[in-house]
Design a protein around this motif. Sequence first.
Motif, PDB file in Angstrom:
ATOM      1  N   GLY A 293      -0.016  -0.689 -10.114  1.00 40.13           N
ATOM      2  CA  GLY A 293       0.579   0.518 -10.661  1.00 40.13           C
ATOM      3  C   GLY A 293      -0.057   0.928 -11.969  1.00 40.13           C
ATOM      4  O   GLY A 293      -1.277   1.049 -12.086  1.00 40.13           O
ATOM      5  N   LYS A 294       0.772   1.073 -12.994  1.00 35.81           N
ATOM      6  CA  LYS A 294       0.311   1.516 -14.310  1.00 35.81           C
ATOM      7  C   LYS A 294       0.215   0.369 -15.311  1.00 35.81           C
ATOM      8  O   LYS A 294       0.203   0.601 -16.533  1.00 35.81           O
TER       9      LYS A 294
ATOM     10  N   LYS B 167       3.674   5.930 -10.025  1.00 35.28           N
ATOM     11  CA  LYS B 167       3.232   4.732  -9.309  1.00 35.28           C
ATOM     12  C   LYS B 167       1.820   4.300  -9.647  1.00 35.28           C
ATOM     13  O   LYS B 167       1.490   3.116  -9.530  1.00 35.28           O
ATOM     14  N   GLY B 168       0.969   5.211 -10.060  1.00 33.92           N
ATOM     15  CA  GLY B 168      -0.429   4.847 -10.232  1.00 33.92           C
ATOM     16  C   GLY B 168      -1.127   4.777  -8.888  1.00 33.92           C
ATOM     17  O   GLY B 168      -0.510   4.850  -7.830  1.00 33.92           O
ATOM     18  N   TRP B 169      -2.443   4.606  -8.914  1.00 35.34           N
ATOM     19  CA  TRP B 169      -3.217   4.639  -7.673  1.00 35.34           C
ATOM     20  C   TRP B 169      -3.589   3.248  -7.168  1.00 35.34           C
ATOM     21  O   TRP B 169      -4.087   3.087  -6.057  1.00 35.34           O
ATOM     22  N   ILE B 170      -3.332   2.205  -7.966  1.00 30.24           N
ATOM     23  CA  ILE B 170      -3.649   0.843  -7.531  1.00 30.24           C
ATOM     24  C   ILE B 170      -2.382   0.204  -6.975  1.00 30.24           C
ATOM     25  O   ILE B 170      -1.400   0.047  -7.705  1.00 30.24           O
ATOM     26  N   PRO B 171      -2.354  -0.157  -5.678  1.00 28.99           N
ATOM     27  CA  PRO B 171      -1.162  -0.788  -5.119  1.00 28.99           C
ATOM     28  C   PRO B 171      -0.748  -2.015  -5.922  1.00 28.99           C
ATOM     29  O   PRO B 171      -1.585  -2.786  -6.392  1.00 28.99           O
TER      30      PRO B 171
ATOM     31  N   LEU C 201       0.821  -1.197   0.000  1.00 30.73           N
ATOM     32  CA  LEU C 201       0.000   0.000   0.000  1.00 30.73           C
ATOM     33  C   LEU C 201       0.868   1.266   0.000  1.00 30.73           C
ATOM     34  O   LEU C 201       0.543   2.252  -0.653  1.00 30.73           O
ATOM     35  N   ARG C 202       1.959   1.202   0.726  1.00 30.65           N
ATOM     36  CA  ARG C 202       2.819   2.372   0.822  1.00 30.65           C
ATOM     37  C   ARG C 202       3.670   2.546  -0.446  1.00 30.65           C
ATOM     38  O   ARG C 202       3.944   3.649  -0.893  1.00 30.65           O
TER      39      ARG C 202
ATOM     40  N   ASN D 192       8.979   5.613  -2.344  1.00 28.41           N
ATOM     41  CA  ASN D 192       9.047   7.026  -2.683  1.00 28.41           C
ATOM     42  C   ASN D 192      10.341   7.313  -3.437  1.00 28.41           C
ATOM     43  O   ASN D 192      11.340   6.605  -3.293  1.00 28.41           O
TER      44      ASN D 192
END
Length: 495
Positions: free
Chosen positions: A40-41, A33-37, A19-20, A23
């Motif tokens: 990603g993309k 990174k995209g928003w889906i753990p 989830l993290r 960075n």
Amino acid sequence: MSPLLLLLLGLLPLLLCLLRGRNRRDGEPPLVKGWIPFIGKALEFGKDAHKFLEEHKKKFGDIFTVQIAGKYMTFIMDPLLYPSIVKHGKQLDFHEFSNKVAPYTFGYSPMNRSFSGLREQVQRSFHLLQGDSLTLLTESMMGNLKLVFRQDHMERDGGWRSGSMYDFCHSVMFEATLLTMYGRPPASRRHGGVDTLRNNFISFDKKFPLLIAQIPIWLLGRTKAVRDKLIHFFLHVSGWSNTSQFIRRRAEIFEQYDTLRDVDKAAHHFAIFWASVGNTVPATFWTLYHLVSHPVALQAVRQEIQDVLRQDGVGWSSDGDVTLGRQQLERLLFLESAIRESLRLSSASMNIRVAQEDFGLRLDGERSVAVRKGDFIALYPQSMHLDPEVYQNPQMFRFDRYMQDGQQKTNFYKNGQKLKYYLMPFGSGSSKCPGRHFALNEIKQFVCLLLLYFDLQLEDGQPRASLDTSRAGLGVLLPNVDVRFRYRLRTQQLD
């Protein structure tokens, strides 16, 4: 405490990590990174890799890192920087990726320490695809192409026959390559059950992108059963005749390892056969399709073939037999240019290296970026192939694009600087396809025989062929749909 709760608590650190994510550190490229753990993309990249990368290049520049299905991939988009990546042989390794993915995809045991020296011997066997061995392979392929053409497609009725162009290319090249590389049963000129074998191959090939992505094979329907059938076919290689030196040498290497199972040996053979066909067939299709779609190009290439034969005093007619050797094939510069142009338009391979340590990747005299151990460094040459600064009107097929003053053209530029790498359908450096010379010869031979013996036309009323982008990153793209065409035996003779 319940087992389920214990499991969740045990997985908690991993879930928090996913989830993290990670960075960006100082000195590292921009991070997407995209928003889906974890994912990603991956979905956006898989939908249209070229469009995705071009959009991110405009936003982030020539170097950026993308999270794709749990992997962090740093894309180098400036082709002037490619040489800097290719020369990093120690800190950037291709074999770590291939040695993990290939066994999973083709179903053989990894070449671990119990098979000491096996990987090195297998790599050395690829020299049998060059030099005198390439000449023998080319001669064998010529004979096998003529065998398949004559028995399956050269009935003397004089009329037009219709077919699907990709299927036509696949059926001829599949069997001719099988006979050339692996030989034939001792009592027959051709293998029985080739149609079933080819159908199984096509079924497996459709799932190939998912296997490369290491999707569990049990989630892919009958794919494992189909793969098992394909592997089983290659259990019988030792009993075949006219096997190529390359395959004989590999079989000899495998016999040195008592603990290597027969099924593993057969799976290795299947992997090499896929490598011999998987990209060569679509490359053959696109070459033929572009030539038939452009009558001026078709006539120029056909005339060149006839001129080479005439210069060597080879008489030919549609009733006769013709053989083009390796030296004659090398003189077909217009045809080679047309093949290269077709590869430029259709190939979407991704050159991958894996960082062996945390280090500063030197890109040129002024720039370096920090990369982390385990990260993928990726070149995506399709972006260069379609760059209007490198190639004028890049979406247009120009059969003579790689010709200049009667010679092969090699001077292509970006930002006013000559590119060392300007066409990369076969990879680069240590990952460059060792069978590329044989593949080019195969395509030339197929096109030569087809243009000499047949008139060819596209059927009317169908849209132009377009690329199926679902295999982006894996080589030459297939057509979205097959193309209908007509062919008939030619009656014109070569004086």
